[in-house]
Scaffold this motif. Sequence first.
Motif, PDB file in Angstrom:
ATOM      1  N   VAL A 159       7.040 -10.628  57.793  1.00 49.83           N
ATOM      2  CA  VAL A 159       8.130 -10.320  58.706  1.00 49.83           C
ATOM      3  C   VAL A 159       7.793  -9.081  59.518  1.00 49.83           C
ATOM      4  O   VAL A 159       7.946  -9.036  60.738  1.00 49.83           O
ATOM      5  CB  VAL A 159       9.447 -10.092  57.932  1.00 49.83           C
ATOM      6  N   LYS A 160       7.306  -8.060  58.859  1.00 48.22           N
ATOM      7  CA  LYS A 160       7.018  -6.809  59.550  1.00 48.22           C
ATOM      8  C   LYS A 160       5.932  -6.988  60.597  1.00 48.22           C
ATOM      9  O   LYS A 160       5.918  -6.305  61.608  1.00 48.22           O
ATOM     10  CB  LYS A 160       6.594  -5.743  58.534  1.00 48.22           C
ATOM     11  N   LEU A 161       5.021  -7.917  60.370  1.00 48.83           N
ATOM     12  CA  LEU A 161       3.930  -8.121  61.308  1.00 48.83           C
ATOM     13  C   LEU A 161       4.327  -9.028  62.464  1.00 48.83           C
ATOM     14  O   LEU A 161       3.882  -8.836  63.582  1.00 48.83           O
ATOM     15  CB  LEU A 161       2.727  -8.738  60.580  1.00 48.83           C
ATOM     16  N   ARG A 162       5.182 -10.001  62.186  1.00 49.63           N
ATOM     17  CA  ARG A 162       5.438 -11.044  63.182  1.00 49.63           C
ATOM     18  C   ARG A 162       6.825 -10.977  63.797  1.00 49.63           C
ATOM     19  O   ARG A 162       7.094 -11.644  64.786  1.00 49.63           O
ATOM     20  CB  ARG A 162       5.275 -12.428  62.534  1.00 49.63           C
ATOM     21  N   HIS A 163       7.710 -10.223  63.217  1.00 46.39           N
ATOM     22  CA  HIS A 163       9.128 -10.286  63.545  1.00 46.39           C
ATOM     23  C   HIS A 163       9.370  -9.952  65.012  1.00 46.39           C
ATOM     24  O   HIS A 163       8.947  -8.923  65.505  1.00 46.39           O
ATOM     25  CB  HIS A 163       9.864  -9.288  62.659  1.00 46.39           C
ATOM     26  N   SER A 164      10.023 -10.831  65.746  1.00 44.53           N
ATOM     27  CA  SER A 164      10.386 -10.551  67.128  1.00 44.53           C
ATOM     28  C   SER A 164      11.781 -11.101  67.398  1.00 44.53           C
ATOM     29  O   SER A 164      12.193 -12.089  66.809  1.00 44.53           O
ATOM     30  CB  SER A 164       9.379 -11.179  68.090  1.00 44.53           C
ATOM     31  N   VAL A 165      12.510 -10.438  68.286  1.00 47.14           N
ATOM     32  CA  VAL A 165      13.884 -10.831  68.568  1.00 47.14           C
ATOM     33  C   VAL A 165      14.164 -10.682  70.051  1.00 47.14           C
ATOM     34  O   VAL A 165      13.392 -10.102  70.809  1.00 47.14           O
ATOM     35  CB  VAL A 165      14.910  -9.968  67.783  1.00 47.14           C
ATOM     36  N   ALA A 166      15.319 -11.224  70.455  1.00 47.83           N
ATOM     37  CA  ALA A 166      15.849 -10.975  71.788  1.00 47.83           C
ATOM     38  C   ALA A 166      16.822  -9.802  71.700  1.00 47.83           C
ATOM     39  O   ALA A 166      17.331  -9.474  70.633  1.00 47.83           O
ATOM     40  CB  ALA A 166      16.560 -12.218  72.307  1.00 47.83           C
ATOM     41  N   LYS A 167      17.075  -9.177  72.828  1.00 46.35           N
ATOM     42  CA  LYS A 167      17.975  -8.036  72.854  1.00 46.35           C
ATOM     43  C   LYS A 167      18.931  -8.194  74.031  1.00 46.35           C
ATOM     44  O   LYS A 167      18.518  -8.512  75.147  1.00 46.35           O
ATOM     45  CB  LYS A 167      17.181  -6.742  73.008  1.00 46.35           C
ATOM     46  N   SER A 168      20.219  -7.984  73.770  1.00 49.75           N
ATOM     47  CA  SER A 168      21.201  -7.984  74.847  1.00 49.75           C
ATOM     48  C   SER A 168      21.871  -6.620  74.916  1.00 49.75           C
ATOM     49  O   SER A 168      22.072  -5.960  73.900  1.00 49.75           O
ATOM     50  CB  SER A 168      22.261  -9.071  74.617  1.00 49.75           C
ATOM     51  N   CYS A 169      22.191  -6.200  76.138  1.00 49.16           N
ATOM     52  CA  CYS A 169      22.746  -4.874  76.353  1.00 49.16           C
ATOM     53  C   CYS A 169      23.945  -5.001  77.277  1.00 49.16           C
ATOM     54  O   CYS A 169      23.858  -5.640  78.327  1.00 49.16           O
ATOM     55  CB  CYS A 169      21.688  -3.965  76.973  1.00 49.16           C
TER      56      CYS A 169
END
Length: 413
Positions: free
Chosen positions: A6-16
């Motif tokens: 998870v720490k190596l691959r984890h990616s997400v979208a972000k909304s602001c």
Amino acid sequence: MILTLVKLRHSVAKSCTWPYCLRRCSYCNFNKYIPREDNHRVMTECLQRETETLLRLSQVSCITSVFFGGGTPSLAPPSSIAAVLESVSRQVTLPDQAEVSLEVNPTPAGMSKLEDYCQAGVNRFSIGVQDADLEVLGRDHSSCQALQTIEEAQRLCPGRVSVDVMFGRPGQSVKSWEEELSELLKVCDDHVSLYQLTLERGTQLFKKVQRGDLTVPTEDQTAQMYQSARRFLQQRGFEQYEVSNFARNNAASLHNLSYWKGRQYIGVGPGAHGRFVPLGGGGVGREARTQTMEPDVWIREVQQRGHGTRRRMELSCVEVLEEVLVMGMRMTEGISHKHWELFSPQLSLRDVFGTSTRVRELLQNGQLILDDRGLRCSWEGLALLDRSLNIVITLVFFHLPDALEYHESLPTF
């Protein structure tokens, strides 16, 4: 769940979210506020700080998309947008190809800042347009200004401009809607979002309709408008990839696809929502997070503790699967077997839905399709999505006990 991966691959979208508007549209019940004073500096600083806090908490390594919504984010100075993106880049990887979208109010003030927004890092614009009923809806732009804004946005971000248009408005007919859409498509880019007007209790428009001052189209008329628009867009090369969204030339919104495919995302700003696994918080389950809605209160909370999270709720496996269904079935591609297995390795789509009498009825009458590709709505069934979802969600709660363990069923992408 393998935390080292998870720490190596984890990616997400972000909304602001930028919660301020110059005025409130007559139909709007979103989290919007009329600013009493110029607090751009404080708001920017707090957006940066909350961004950094939540990114550290999630321990993500990469942000795949950023969406600036509101309110009216085009009221924010371009320097504020740049500052938030810089905060993201300092904490995690923000690839050059990441989609960075910003909603724009098509006024002269909004249009004048488009180039500066691009220089700040924005590479996609979403523009709300109506050719008529602007005064009734409380919009503060003209049709001419909207068209000029679209033209300038296309010049700066060719192929990456979304035109958002509303149907089912007061006094609108199927014929006038078709004429409006025909004119709009002469100037729009490669993405169109259609939204049916919803009368929200407490809004000015709701009160006017209740009093009889205005009338809105019937359910049958709005259904005709929707089906007519789908055919109209298809004839002009647009592919429907979600209930309300149409694209050509591979211009689908990558950010919204993240929501619909059940990926994790971080919500920053007053009233924002997020879904992610807070790896630094000691838990292993995905949380639903809601940030404090009132900007002044949110600012105080961010200044005091680094974030304005008002509500945290760890989602059970069944609740996650419900969201996967609600969002995934909105897409025309539906939910593939491989995608479902990420969330439910014990029971396949056919295990859950293949033996149901009620689902079989939907399959036989052509509303649902369950085959080697997965589960999805047909062309006709997509227009009746709510009914189908009620049935399939009931089956999820029936078949899948809360005892399912997270480490066996939740993906970590």
